[in-house]
Design a protein around this motif. Sequence first.
Motif, PDB file in Angstrom:
ATOM      1  N   LEU A  46       5.717   4.003   1.864  1.00  0.00           N
ATOM      2  CA  LEU A  46       6.363   5.188   2.421  1.00  0.00           C
ATOM      3  C   LEU A  46       7.030   4.864   3.748  1.00  0.00           C
ATOM      4  O   LEU A  46       8.139   5.334   4.033  1.00  0.00           O
ATOM      5  CB  LEU A  46       5.328   6.295   2.605  1.00  0.00           C
ATOM      6  CG  LEU A  46       5.858   7.624   3.149  1.00  0.00           C
ATOM      7  CD1 LEU A  46       6.918   8.193   2.222  1.00  0.00           C
ATOM      8  CD2 LEU A  46       4.720   8.625   3.336  1.00  0.00           C
ATOM      9  N   GLY A  47       6.371   4.039   4.570  1.00  0.00           N
ATOM     10  CA  GLY A  47       6.977   3.646   5.842  1.00  0.00           C
ATOM     11  C   GLY A  47       8.265   2.893   5.652  1.00  0.00           C
ATOM     12  O   GLY A  47       9.253   3.128   6.369  1.00  0.00           O
ATOM     13  N   SER A  98       0.843  -1.187   0.000  1.00  0.00           N
ATOM     14  CA  SER A  98       0.000   0.000   0.000  1.00  0.00           C
ATOM     15  C   SER A  98       0.882   1.242   0.000  1.00  0.00           C
ATOM     16  O   SER A  98       2.076   1.178   0.325  1.00  0.00           O
ATOM     17  CB  SER A  98      -0.901   0.014   1.232  1.00  0.00           C
ATOM     18  OG  SER A  98      -0.120   0.171   2.414  1.00  0.00           O
ATOM     19  N   ALA A  99       0.295   2.373  -0.373  1.00  0.00           N
ATOM     20  CA  ALA A  99       1.080   3.609  -0.435  1.00  0.00           C
ATOM     21  C   ALA A  99       1.675   3.958   0.929  1.00  0.00           C
ATOM     22  O   ALA A  99       2.838   4.360   1.036  1.00  0.00           O
ATOM     23  CB  ALA A  99       0.207   4.750  -0.947  1.00  0.00           C
ATOM     24  N   SER A 100       0.900   3.795   1.993  1.00  0.00           N
ATOM     25  CA  SER A 100       1.396   4.133   3.334  1.00  0.00           C
ATOM     26  C   SER A 100       2.489   3.161   3.767  1.00  0.00           C
ATOM     27  O   SER A 100       3.490   3.578   4.379  1.00  0.00           O
ATOM     28  CB  SER A 100       0.250   4.119   4.343  1.00  0.00           C
ATOM     29  OG  SER A 100      -0.371   2.843   4.375  1.00  0.00           O
ATOM     30  N   ALA A 101       2.320   1.871   3.443  1.00  0.00           N
ATOM     31  CA  ALA A 101       3.335   0.887   3.815  1.00  0.00           C
ATOM     32  C   ALA A 101       4.625   1.131   3.039  1.00  0.00           C
ATOM     33  O   ALA A 101       5.736   1.034   3.592  1.00  0.00           O
ATOM     34  CB  ALA A 101       2.825  -0.525   3.561  1.00  0.00           C
TER      35      ALA A 101
END
Length: 421
Positions: free
Chosen positions: A263-264, A258-261
Amino acid sequence: MTAQEARPAGQLGVVLRLGTAQTLAWASSYYLPALLAAPLAAELGMPVTQVFGAFTLALVISALIGPRAGRAIDRHGGRAVLRVTNGLFAIGLGALGLAQTEWQVWAAWAVIGLAMGSGLYDAAFAALVRLYPVSARNAITGITLIAGFASTVGWPLTQWGIGTLGWRGTCLGWATLHLVIGLPLHSLLPRGRVETAPPLQAAAPSDAGPSAPLSASHATAGNGVAVVLAAVFAIAWFTSTAMAAHLPLLLLQAQGLSASAALGVAMLVGPAQVAGRLLEFGFLRRAHPLLSSRFATAGHPIGVALLALGGPLGGWLFAVMHGMGNGILTIAKGTLPLVVFGAAGYGERQGWLMAPARVSQAFAPVLFGLAMAHWGGHALWLTAGLGLLALALLQGLALRMAHDRRAASVAVTTPPPDAPV
């Protein structure tokens, strides 16, 4: 305690001043376009790609000015040159904040490029080597540990500035910081050499032994060695910059995160770089920099393999291996040439060695972006292959050094043919 391990009086203060000034320099130049490009382009009605094109121009100019800046530091010391770069940063950032047309943006970044070529790591390393030709290795590591947080400090400050002062006020704010913080820090640097440079050693150091200048034969016949080091650094900085520009999207394509994962995972690279530098400072500082350099160049290819084989965990492992390798290589680019060639003429030589790296860095986002457009996440195998090439080049250099060391040993212990028995 050896001369390498001893810390001259006042060195810690020099490291803290230079490290803080480097954090400011990196935050206000290299890490600025990521957040500034969009609002700047929107207000001036120019494509965002043109803003990054101007930034590419700055990197190319930095490559061209690097050798001249290094020569100036060799002759006059880092204090004089680095103070000038604070003025250049202030002028360039101030001009960027006042820009009304596209050509003014390009002109402002051209001035910032002059400052980057004479005011970032290579200049700071050259300043340290001129001050501390014996104990510069630990000082170089100390600077990279401090400035390793430039993005951690710079991005939030830039984001806060854009939100409260606008992008123009942010540029003017960074320009002011160079005058009220950077300039005084550089003005407090010692004026002259603190240590006396040692004579060149009679033999090359062992591959895992402490750092020491190589023999004169290595220094004078070092054109081939210089080409190898320049190629290794160009590969390393191509990969580092490509990952900095594309890593979140690349992880999305390679692992379907996912985009958030994504980026993390990408944000883990920065702490991993600092961890790599701590590893170099704690466990590898007594090893020859050639050993730590080979370890570092292997980090990215190993990370790519782990990403391909590790499933959901692979992304985290990749970020750690890539970040640690990149962190150690930042130190190696300063310490390895010092060990191979010695302290004499370090600044100018460093400028030439890093010029190809800065050019490859300038075009890395575009070239790797094209690779991603064609191959998607499989583009990582391109940088993995380049990493293996760099490792092979360093391994060849290590074998050459070992051969020359054995030859020198035989020459010393074998009597001439006409010697009495």
